[in-house]
Structure formats: structure tokens, C-alpha cells
Design an enzyme around this catalytic site. Structure first.
Site, short mmCIF file in Angstrom:
data_model
loop_
_atom_site.label_atom_id
_atom_site.label_comp_id
_atom_site.label_asym_id
_atom_site.label_seq_id
_atom_site.Cartn_x
_atom_site.Cartn_y
_atom_site.Cartn_z
N ASP A 58 28.46 -19.48 -47.66
CA ASP A 58 27.54 -19.65 -46.54
C ASP A 58 28.22 -20.34 -45.36
OD1 ASP A 58 24.98 -19.48 -45.29
OD2 ASP A 58 24.68 -21.62 -45.70
N ARG A 105 -1.32 6.48 -33.75
CA ARG A 105 -0.67 5.19 -33.53
C ARG A 105 -0.13 4.58 -34.82
NH1 ARG A 105 2.79 3.68 -31.13
NH2 ARG A 105 1.84 4.91 -29.47
N GLU A 154 24.86 -19.97 -53.89
CA GLU A 154 25.33 -20.22 -52.54
C GLU A 154 26.13 -21.51 -52.51
OE1 GLU A 154 22.55 -20.09 -48.92
OE2 GLU A 154 22.80 -22.25 -49.30
#
Length: 307
Positions: free
Chosen positions: A241, A108, A220
Site C-alpha cells: 500500500d 431513461r 496489506e
């Protein structure tokens, strides 16, 4: 100039091993795999193959030996495919042989890690393919699963993407909250984008408390007015942005008109449906958190045979 890419190196191995230790603790606590111990004789040997059930991109397959090693498992591991290669349903990517108990106990954790990484790489390739024909490069972000950052960023590279900064330590990235919380020239008003950019450029490579500041400077901006403040300050990258397509084109044209050596990065609400139009504006870079936070696991399974 670019951020340091995540490689198949000691740092990645260290992160992986820590994650595997946590995964083992989740599965075994301070006990054992009671079902396997009860059902499988200690001398029983076996073999299995990890097999994709769907198309996708290989990522993390090369890490399988490290995962097995962290289990201290009595297993031989054979990696059957290169990272970044196309996955074919039913075609094995890893073959394991040895202790049947160890195969069952590690199954797993192996599948969880490989399925997640292949899922990130596969989604990244979809985004890259959607940009085909343009010159823009696709980047990830720091919107990663806690503890998984290097692994997910490595998977992005396997899918054909590029790595943005790994963390806060390897680049200046001035965002709107830095401007809001910083102090401007009069000591009370917020920083302007231009002031912030100049401060970071001045700090590039400086030594502070025996630490050397990073060389990459990115800021930004939210508007074309802010863009005008920073484009000639000597920054390396300007992140645009949530700009409209028209504003992205305007920023590219203005950068080219000024003849400055700064890369333009589009970010914000980038989707598989919009990325081609964004790339066509002429930006150099597109970053998207969706590569990691929207990726789903790729379906991998273990097929057993007598080894």
C-alpha cells in the site's frame, strides 16, 4: 489462484433487477408516466436504437432484455454488439420495437444503467492500455456505488480488467485497521502483520458455525519491514500500500530471492499517469478504486424511427 470473477449469471441478474425496480419507483412512484399517457395513444407502435455518441467500450448491453422485462414492457429487444467490443459513434448497440408508451417510459432507466456501465468499462480500458507491455494485471476494489457492485465489477471485466473480491464474504483481506483493533500475542498490543497473516492462513477453509472460511488470504502492508513479516507465512497475495517505486522493486526482488509463491499487488494513488511506472516494477497485480469511483458516464442516446 484468484478471486471469483463477476459473471453474467443469476447473481448479477438479481442485482440488476433490484436496481431496476428502485429506478422504476424513482420515476413512477405509485403513479404513471403522465406525459406519455396524455400524448401517446395506447395502440401506437414505434422503434428506436440506443446509439453511442462517443468512442468507448460496450458493457451492460447484454442486460437490456432484463431491464425491459422488469418494466413488463411490450417490447422486442435486439442486442447488436458483444460485451467488451468497441463502441463506434452513431453505430447502434440495441434496437427496441413495440409499444411507443413503453419505449418512452423505459428510456431513461435503460440509458442510465448502460451509460454508467459503458463509462466504467471505457475508463478501465484506458488504464489497461496505459499498462501495455507489462505483465501486471489490473484489478478493481470495493469502492463501488452502493447497490451497483456486481454491475460495476462486471463492467470492469468488459473493459479488460480483473475483479478483486466481491465482498467481505469471499476472501481474507487484512488491512491496517484490523491490525490496530485486533489483539496481539500478549492480549493488549495491536496485532503484528505477521501474526495476522498466520491467523488467516490457519483459518483458510475452516468451518465456523456451518460456514466455510474463504481460501484466499491477502494482507496489506505499509512498509518493507511488514512485508518481511508476512512474505513467507503462506499468504496468497501481499498488497503493497502506497509503496514508492523503489520499495515496490525491492519487494519484488526479495520475493523472488526467497522463491515464495505469493503475488504482489500495488495499490494506493494509482492514476492513469503513474500506472505504467508501477507496472514496470514487476508487481503481479495493480488495484485501483479509480476504475469505478472516477468513471464518468458514456454518452448514449436513443434515436427514433418508424418500426
Amino acid at each position: 489462484m484468484d478471486y471469483q470473477p463477476v459473471e453474467l449469471d443469476d447473481a448479477l441478474e438479481n442485482d440488476l433487477r433490484q436496481l431496476v425496480r428502485l429506478s422504476i419507483a424513482e420515476d413512477l412512484d405509485v403513479a404513471v408516466d403522465w406525459t406519455t399517457v396524455t400524448m401517446i395513444a395506447p395502440e401506437r407502435r414505434g422503434a428506436c436504437q440506443i446509439v453511442p455518441r462517443v468512442d468507448g467500450v460496450a458493457a451492460g448491453i447484454a442486460l437490456a432484455p432484463w431491464i425491459v422485462d422488469e418494466f413488463d414492457a411490450d417490447l422486442d429487444v435486439e442486442v447488436l454488439i458483444e460485451e467488451g467490443a468497441s463502441l463506434v459513434p452513431g453505430k447502434p448497440v440495441v434496437r427496441l420495437s413495440g409499444s411507443a408508451r413503453d419505449l418512452l417510459t423505459s428510456e431513461r432507466v435503460l440509458l442510465n444503467i448502460l451509460s454508467r456501465m459503458c463509462g466504467v468499462a471505457s475508463l478501465t480500458q484506458r488504464y489497461v492500455n496505459a499498462m501495455a507491455g507489462g505483465s501486471a494485471r489490473l484489478y478493481d476494489t470495493r469502492k463501488t456505488t452502493p447497490g451497483w457492485r456486481r454491475l460495476e465489477k462486471y463492467a470492469v471485466r468488459c473493459g479488460g480488467g480483473h475483479n478483486h473480491r466481491t465482498g467481505l464474504f469471499d476472501g481474507f483481506l487484512i488491512k491496517d485497521n484490523h491490525l490496530a483493533l485486533g489483539r496481539g500475542g500478549n492480549g493488549s498490543d495491536p496485532l503484528t502483520a505477521g501474526e495476522a497473516a498466520k491467523r488467516a492462513v490457519e483459518m483458510r477453509g475452516a468451518s465456523v458455525d456451518q460456514l466455510v472460511a474463504p481460501s484466499m488470504v491477502e494482507i496489506e502492508v505499509d512498509t518493507l519491514q511488514q512485508f518481511e513479516q508476512v512474505v513467507t507465512t503462506g499468504i496468497d497475495i501481499c498488497l503493497l500500500d502506497n509503496f514508492s517505486l523503489d520499495d515496490l522493486r525491492s519487494a519484488v526482488a526479495r520475493r523472488d530471492e526467497l522463491g515464495v509463491n505469493v503475488e504482489l499487488e500495488a495499490s494506493g494513488n494509482i492514476t492513469i499517469d503513474t500506472i505504467a511506472k508501477v507496472a514496470a516494477t514487476g508487481v503481479d497485480r495493480i488495484s485501483s478504486g479509480a476504475l469505478t469511483h472516477q468513471a464518468t458516464w458514456l454518452d448514449l442516446g436513443m434515436d427514433w424511427f418508424d418500426g
